[in-house]
Design an enzyme around this catalytic site. Structure first.
Site, PDB file in Angstrom:
ATOM      1  N   ARG A  24       0.573  -1.292   0.138  1.00 54.01           N
ATOM      2  CA  ARG A  24      -0.064   0.030   0.060  1.00 54.01           C
ATOM      3  C   ARG A  24       0.881   1.214  -0.036  1.00 54.01           C
ATOM      4  O   ARG A  24       0.659   2.299  -0.595  1.00 54.01           O
ATOM      5  CB  ARG A  24      -0.997   0.216   1.236  1.00 54.01           C
ATOM      6  CG  ARG A  24      -1.980  -1.086   1.005  1.00 54.01           C
ATOM      7  CD  ARG A  24      -2.941  -1.065   2.416  1.00 54.01           C
ATOM      8  NE  ARG A  24      -2.056  -1.299   3.467  1.00 54.01           N
ATOM      9  CZ  ARG A  24      -2.146  -0.844   4.692  1.00 54.01           C
ATOM     10  NH1 ARG A  24      -3.343  -0.055   4.919  1.00 54.01           N
ATOM     11  NH2 ARG A  24      -1.590  -1.349   5.680  1.00 54.01           N
ATOM     12  N   ASN A  42      -6.246  -2.659   2.411  1.00 53.52           N
ATOM     13  CA  ASN A  42      -6.199  -4.159   2.598  1.00 53.52           C
ATOM     14  C   ASN A  42      -7.653  -4.464   2.729  1.00 53.52           C
ATOM     15  O   ASN A  42      -8.385  -3.950   3.536  1.00 53.52           O
ATOM     16  CB  ASN A  42      -5.543  -4.484   3.978  1.00 53.52           C
ATOM     17  CG  ASN A  42      -3.919  -4.384   3.766  1.00 53.52           C
ATOM     18  OD1 ASN A  42      -3.541  -4.535   2.867  1.00 53.52           O
ATOM     19  ND2 ASN A  42      -3.258  -4.396   5.001  1.00 53.52           N
TER      20      ASN A  42
END
EC number: 3.6.1.7
Length: 95
Positions: A24, A42
């Site tokens: 990320r 996520n």
């Protein structure tokens, strides 16, 4: 949509070993380089959902990066859809 230089939205679900590997954070950095707004989050199933908006060539460049060996972790596949931008995304979030 090929050839369109207007804003588009990429919604991508990235499968593989993509959680706990900086995925990320590095996606946010790549999006910032391309001046894209959006998020990388996520999901409970171990995937990461990436949503970005910006000019189509830049969005496609991010998608190419997500599908490449340059992306962190081990990406096994990317389910992606490019649609017209809807707006409302500001900055990049990794929540």
């Amino acid at each position: 949509m090929a050839g369109n230089s207007g804003p588009v939205r990429l919604t991508a679900v990235v499968h593989g070993m993509v959680q706990g590997v900086g995925f990320r954070w590095l996606t946010a950095r790549k999006a910032a380089q391309l001046q894209l707004d959006g998020s990388a989050v996520n999901r409970a199933d171990g995937t990461v959902e990436v949503v970005v908006e910006g000019p189509e060539p830049d969005v496609r460049q991010l998608l190419d990066w997500l599908e490449s060996d340059s992306a962190p972790g081990m990406v096994s596949r990317v389910e992606a859809e490019i649609t017209p931008a809807t707006g409302g995304l500001h900055g990049f979030h990794t929540g």
